[in-house]
Design an enzyme around this catalytic site. Structure first.
Site: not given
Length: 305
Positions: A234, A240, A243-244, A271, A278
């Site tokens: 992104v 923020r 989008i992801a 990460n 996720y």
């Protein structure tokens, strides 16, 4: 005046200067790096049209470095200077009706959908190049490396998405969805890929990128299909905004519609933002004892339908 000294005439000097400037002008005009025009953004709301894609040097296209977050951004050169290209980023983005996508998801002022034109595939490749070299901003050759990486990824991505036998590969992009006349360059803000296929003989889980073992290139049609997500990127200035997560949800839906029972993704162990994302969507870590191949840096997550 010293004996033997020769003073060039003003006319001769002028002619030499003209020849020098003429040669320099021809050399710059022939250069694929020449800055012919630029596209800039003002917080993502204002843009100027560009006459050519081959206009960039210095700053990069929107990605995971500062690029389009800076207002003085310019367009990256599309491919290596020795390669011909028909890419045009002065091309206006396709409308929702023109894109005619099988998979799409509207959210906020964006739409996640399949990439439909070459320029969108190129920007997806450039976002990945930015991510790949995000820690090498001090390298004097980093822009050259990114262009080469993006060029190779662009061609590989087009080849993967056109492959019909054995697997279904889709490149998704997140695009601004508003009433402004935007070019493709100033529209794409994110990308990810999903691949749906049967496992190969000898394969149980997707391998880590760059660490795959040698499997027989014969699929096992009697085994259930799985989906594998890669290259989640992104643009930094557009983060923020969901989008992801919306691209991931769209990719999961597409994988299910193509018959995948489980969807996998690798994530770096450090990460933390990706782990939170996720986990929120419903991915769970695959047990190490189940045979998944892990390195010390990457972990395999699974989403079950």
């Amino acid at each position: 005046m010293a004996t033997g000294a020769v003073t060039p005439s003003p006319l001769a000097g002028a002619r030499g200067g003209v020849r020098l400037r003429g040669a320099l002008h021809r050399r710059l005009a022939a250069s694929p790096m020449k800055d012919e025009s630029a596209i800039s953004t003002n917080g993502g709301n204002e843009e100027m049209a560009t006459d050519s894609l081959n206009v960039a040097r210095g700053l990069s296209h929107p990605g995971l470095s500062s690029s389009l977050f800076n207002k003085a951004s310019v367009v990256p050169t599309p491919l290596l200077s020795t390669e011909p290209s028909d890419l045009r980023f002065n091309r206006l983005r396709p409308s929702i009706d023109e894109s005619d996508c099988k998979y799409k998801r509207l959210f906020g002022c964006y739409i996640a959908r399949e990439a439909v034109i070459d320029e969108e595939y190129w920007i997806a490749a450039w976002l990945r190049a930015e991510d790949h070299y995000k820690d090498q901003s001090g390298n004097r050759y980093v822009e050259r490396f990114k262009r080469k990486f993006a060029s190779q990824e662009f061609h590989a991505l087009k080849k993967r998405c056109s492959k019909q036998h054995g697997e279904n590969y889709i490149c998704f992009v997140a695009v601004k969805n508003d009433d402004l006349r935007r070019t493709v360059l100033n529209s794409v803000v994110g990308t990810l890929d999903v691949c749906v296929r049967h496992p190969l003989h000898g394969e149980k889980f997707p391998e880590e990128p760059g660490r795959s073992t040698i499997h027989c290139r014969i699929y096992q049609p009697d085994q259930p299909k799985f989906g594998y997500l890669t290259n989640v990127c992104v643009a930094k200035y557009a983060r923020r905004q969901g989008i992801a997560s919306n691209m991931l949800l769209l990719a999961i839906d597409a994988a299910r519609l193509n018959g995948a029972e489980n969807i996998y993704i690798h994530v770096h162990k450090d990460n933390l933002p990706a782990w939170r994302l996720y986990d929120k969507i419903g991915f769970k870590m695959v047990d190490h004892q189940d045979g998944a191949r892990h390195s010390s840096d990457l972990c395999l997550l699974s989403f079950s339908s």
